[in-house]
Design a protein around this motif. Structure first.
Motif, PDB file in Angstrom:
ATOM      1  N   THR A 118       5.586   1.341   2.717  1.00  0.00           N
ATOM      2  CA  THR A 118       4.363   0.397   2.908  1.00  0.00           C
ATOM      3  C   THR A 118       3.845  -0.374   1.945  1.00  0.00           C
ATOM      4  O   THR A 118       3.340  -1.547   2.440  1.00  0.00           O
ATOM      5  CB  THR A 118       3.236   1.627   3.385  1.00  0.00           C
ATOM      6  OG1 THR A 118       2.908   2.222   2.255  1.00  0.00           O
ATOM      7  CG2 THR A 118       3.713   2.528   4.755  1.00  0.00           C
ATOM      8  N   ASN A 122       3.613  -5.437   2.555  1.00  0.00           N
ATOM      9  CA  ASN A 122       2.065  -6.186   2.369  1.00  0.00           C
ATOM     10  C   ASN A 122       2.193  -7.500   2.728  1.00  0.00           C
ATOM     11  O   ASN A 122       3.116  -8.095   3.293  1.00  0.00           O
ATOM     12  CB  ASN A 122       1.718  -5.947   0.862  1.00  0.00           C
ATOM     13  CG  ASN A 122       2.648  -6.741  -0.210  1.00  0.00           C
ATOM     14  OD1 ASN A 122       3.087  -7.791   0.095  1.00  0.00           O
ATOM     15  ND2 ASN A 122       3.074  -6.229  -1.127  1.00  0.00           N
ATOM     16  N   ARG A 123       0.904  -7.953   2.739  1.00  0.00           N
ATOM     17  CA  ARG A 123       0.669  -9.345   3.279  1.00  0.00           C
ATOM     18  C   ARG A 123       1.520 -10.479   2.292  1.00  0.00           C
ATOM     19  O   ARG A 123       1.806 -11.680   3.114  1.00  0.00           O
ATOM     20  CB  ARG A 123      -0.839  -9.689   2.945  1.00  0.00           C
ATOM     21  CG  ARG A 123      -1.612  -9.396   3.937  1.00  0.00           C
ATOM     22  CD  ARG A 123      -3.388  -9.996   3.461  1.00  0.00           C
ATOM     23  NE  ARG A 123      -4.076  -9.751   4.624  1.00  0.00           N
ATOM     24  CZ  ARG A 123      -5.360  -9.775   4.567  1.00  0.00           C
ATOM     25  NH1 ARG A 123      -5.716 -10.319   3.287  1.00  0.00           N
ATOM     26  NH2 ARG A 123      -6.187  -9.328   5.462  1.00  0.00           N
ATOM     27  N   GLU A 124       1.822 -10.285   1.243  1.00  0.00           N
ATOM     28  CA  GLU A 124       2.726 -11.365   0.610  1.00  0.00           C
ATOM     29  C   GLU A 124       4.164 -11.184   1.067  1.00  0.00           C
ATOM     30  O   GLU A 124       4.683 -12.274   1.334  1.00  0.00           O
ATOM     31  CB  GLU A 124       2.661 -10.873  -0.922  1.00  0.00           C
ATOM     32  CG  GLU A 124       3.140 -12.111  -1.610  1.00  0.00           C
ATOM     33  CD  GLU A 124       2.999 -11.896  -3.117  1.00  0.00           C
ATOM     34  OE1 GLU A 124       2.305 -12.630  -3.889  1.00  0.00           O
ATOM     35  OE2 GLU A 124       3.364 -10.873  -3.700  1.00  0.00           O
ATOM     36  N   ARG A 127       3.754 -11.925   6.755  1.00  0.00           N
ATOM     37  CA  ARG A 127       2.487 -12.588   7.196  1.00  0.00           C
ATOM     38  C   ARG A 127       1.886 -11.918   8.216  1.00  0.00           C
ATOM     39  O   ARG A 127       2.638 -12.195   9.416  1.00  0.00           O
ATOM     40  CB  ARG A 127       2.847 -13.963   7.453  1.00  0.00           C
ATOM     41  CG  ARG A 127       3.603 -14.599   6.122  1.00  0.00           C
ATOM     42  CD  ARG A 127       2.520 -14.959   5.042  1.00  0.00           C
ATOM     43  NE  ARG A 127       3.613 -15.627   4.088  1.00  0.00           N
ATOM     44  CZ  ARG A 127       2.899 -16.047   2.890  1.00  0.00           C
ATOM     45  NH1 ARG A 127       1.635 -16.267   2.962  1.00  0.00           N
ATOM     46  NH2 ARG A 127       3.728 -16.875   1.980  1.00  0.00           N
ATOM     47  N   TYR A 128       0.821 -11.058   8.040  1.00  0.00           N
ATOM     48  CA  TYR A 128       0.012 -10.413   9.162  1.00  0.00           C
ATOM     49  C   TYR A 128      -0.755 -11.490   9.877  1.00  0.00           C
ATOM     50  O   TYR A 128      -1.462 -12.374   9.175  1.00  0.00           O
ATOM     51  CB  TYR A 128      -0.786  -9.359   8.819  1.00  0.00           C
ATOM     52  CG  TYR A 128       0.208  -8.303   8.152  1.00  0.00           C
ATOM     53  CD1 TYR A 128       0.904  -7.549   8.917  1.00  0.00           C
ATOM     54  CD2 TYR A 128      -0.241  -7.796   6.708  1.00  0.00           C
ATOM     55  CE1 TYR A 128       1.826  -6.678   8.388  1.00  0.00           C
ATOM     56  CE2 TYR A 128       0.483  -6.910   6.195  1.00  0.00           C
ATOM     57  CZ  TYR A 128       1.258  -6.159   6.762  1.00  0.00           C
ATOM     58  OH  TYR A 128       2.302  -5.098   6.432  1.00  0.00           O
ATOM     59  N   ASN A 131      -5.674  -9.549  11.631  1.00  0.00           N
ATOM     60  CA  ASN A 131      -6.365  -8.695  10.507  1.00  0.00           C
ATOM     61  C   ASN A 131      -6.336  -7.250  10.902  1.00  0.00           C
ATOM     62  O   ASN A 131      -6.123  -6.632   9.997  1.00  0.00           O
ATOM     63  CB  ASN A 131      -7.991  -9.332  10.507  1.00  0.00           C
ATOM     64  CG  ASN A 131      -8.429  -8.480   9.182  1.00  0.00           C
ATOM     65  OD1 ASN A 131      -7.664  -8.860   8.295  1.00  0.00           O
ATOM     66  ND2 ASN A 131      -9.510  -7.957   9.218  1.00  0.00           N
ATOM     67  N   TYR A 134      -2.912  -5.927   9.415  1.00  0.00           N
ATOM     68  CA  TYR A 134      -3.450  -5.658   8.071  1.00  0.00           C
ATOM     69  C   TYR A 134      -4.101  -4.157   7.850  1.00  0.00           C
ATOM     70  O   TYR A 134      -3.809  -3.704   6.780  1.00  0.00           O
ATOM     71  CB  TYR A 134      -3.910  -6.805   7.357  1.00  0.00           C
ATOM     72  CG  TYR A 134      -4.534  -6.547   6.048  1.00  0.00           C
ATOM     73  CD1 TYR A 134      -3.588  -6.358   5.124  1.00  0.00           C
ATOM     74  CD2 TYR A 134      -5.752  -6.434   5.760  1.00  0.00           C
ATOM     75  CE1 TYR A 134      -4.146  -6.332   3.642  1.00  0.00           C
ATOM     76  CE2 TYR A 134      -6.261  -6.168   4.411  1.00  0.00           C
ATOM     77  CZ  TYR A 134      -5.109  -6.229   3.398  1.00  0.00           C
ATOM     78  OH  TYR A 134      -5.901  -5.763   2.152  1.00  0.00           O
ATOM     79  N   TRP A 137      -2.042  -1.312   8.299  1.00  0.00           N
ATOM     80  CA  TRP A 137      -1.197  -1.225   7.131  1.00  0.00           C
ATOM     81  C   TRP A 137      -1.699  -0.502   6.191  1.00  0.00           C
ATOM     82  O   TRP A 137      -1.319   0.392   5.197  1.00  0.00           O
ATOM     83  CB  TRP A 137      -0.328  -2.367   6.768  1.00  0.00           C
ATOM     84  CG  TRP A 137       0.076  -2.329   5.539  1.00  0.00           C
ATOM     85  CD1 TRP A 137       1.465  -2.092   5.359  1.00  0.00           C
ATOM     86  CD2 TRP A 137      -0.268  -2.851   4.186  1.00  0.00           C
ATOM     87  NE1 TRP A 137       1.726  -2.179   3.717  1.00  0.00           N
ATOM     88  CE2 TRP A 137       0.574  -2.499   3.196  1.00  0.00           C
ATOM     89  CE3 TRP A 137      -1.425  -3.466   4.025  1.00  0.00           C
ATOM     90  CZ2 TRP A 137       0.361  -2.758   1.811  1.00  0.00           C
ATOM     91  CZ3 TRP A 137      -1.685  -3.755   2.494  1.00  0.00           C
ATOM     92  CH2 TRP A 137      -0.841  -3.414   1.420  1.00  0.00           C
ATOM     93  N   LEU A 138      -2.984  -1.231   5.756  1.00  0.00           N
ATOM     94  CA  LEU A 138      -3.742  -0.767   4.453  1.00  0.00           C
ATOM     95  C   LEU A 138      -4.169   0.762   4.349  1.00  0.00           C
ATOM     96  O   LEU A 138      -3.996   1.531   3.598  1.00  0.00           O
ATOM     97  CB  LEU A 138      -4.875  -1.567   4.073  1.00  0.00           C
ATOM     98  CG  LEU A 138      -5.812  -1.438   3.051  1.00  0.00           C
ATOM     99  CD1 LEU A 138      -4.813  -1.605   1.655  1.00  0.00           C
ATOM    100  CD2 LEU A 138      -6.938  -2.388   2.962  1.00  0.00           C
TER     101      LEU A 138
END
Length: 163
Positions: A118, A122-124, A127-128, A131, A134, A137-138
């Motif tokens: 996980t 990530n966002r990098e 590309r989510y 929001n 994201y 995921w977080l």
């Protein structure tokens, strides 16, 4: 192919952590440390690598507390360090883990692998577009990390109790 190359330039740690998870899974599933890597399975080596893993785990929580406290000082540097320490911890886990073991040890290994996977998604890397994705995921990444803390404490207690 172009997308993979762009991702590799943007997030060089992504390929390294995927290789580390694969290596750790292979070492654990094949029980290599009880086979030809028996040198690495001594108690002293396990204590040293375990202590380094616990230190890394404690360090990883700095990013969480910086976000909770809204401390943006050196935030980018802390995020970059968080990612690279995660990569290093995954390789260290491959050296530390001897075998899957009992149910709770298997759970600890699975949770560690899920945190690593996980973390790399990530966002990098992905590309989510929305929001809420994201945030899911977080929540999964932090939730799994929180689950790991009592599992590690139980592991340390049991490992030291039987030595």
């Amino acid at each position: 192919m172009r997308v993979l190359m762009q991702t590799a330039r943007r997030a060089p740690y992504a390929a390294l952590i995927l290789m580390a998870v694969s290596l750790a899974a292979l070492v654990i599933s094949q029980e290599w440390q009880t086979g030809f890597l028996v040198v690495l399975s001594g108690f002293e080596f396990q204590v040293v690598t375990g202590s380094l893993l616990v230190t890394g785990l404690c360090y990883q929580w700095i990013l969480f507390f910086k976000r909770v406290l809204r401390d943006n000082k050196n935030a980018r540097r802390v995020l970059v360090n968080h990612r690279w320490v995660g990569v290093g911890m995954t390789y260290l886990f491959a050296l530390h883990a001897v075998r899957m073991g009992h149910t709770w040890m298997t759970l600890l290994s699975v949770v560690f692998f899920l945190i690593a996977l996980t973390g790399v998604l990530n966002r990098e890397v992905l590309r989510y577009r929305q929001n809420w994705i994201y945030l899911v995921w977080l929540s999964a990444h932090i939730g799994l990390s929180a689950m790991m803390v009592p599992l590690v404490a139980l592991h340390v207690w049991v490992a030291l109790a039987y030595q």
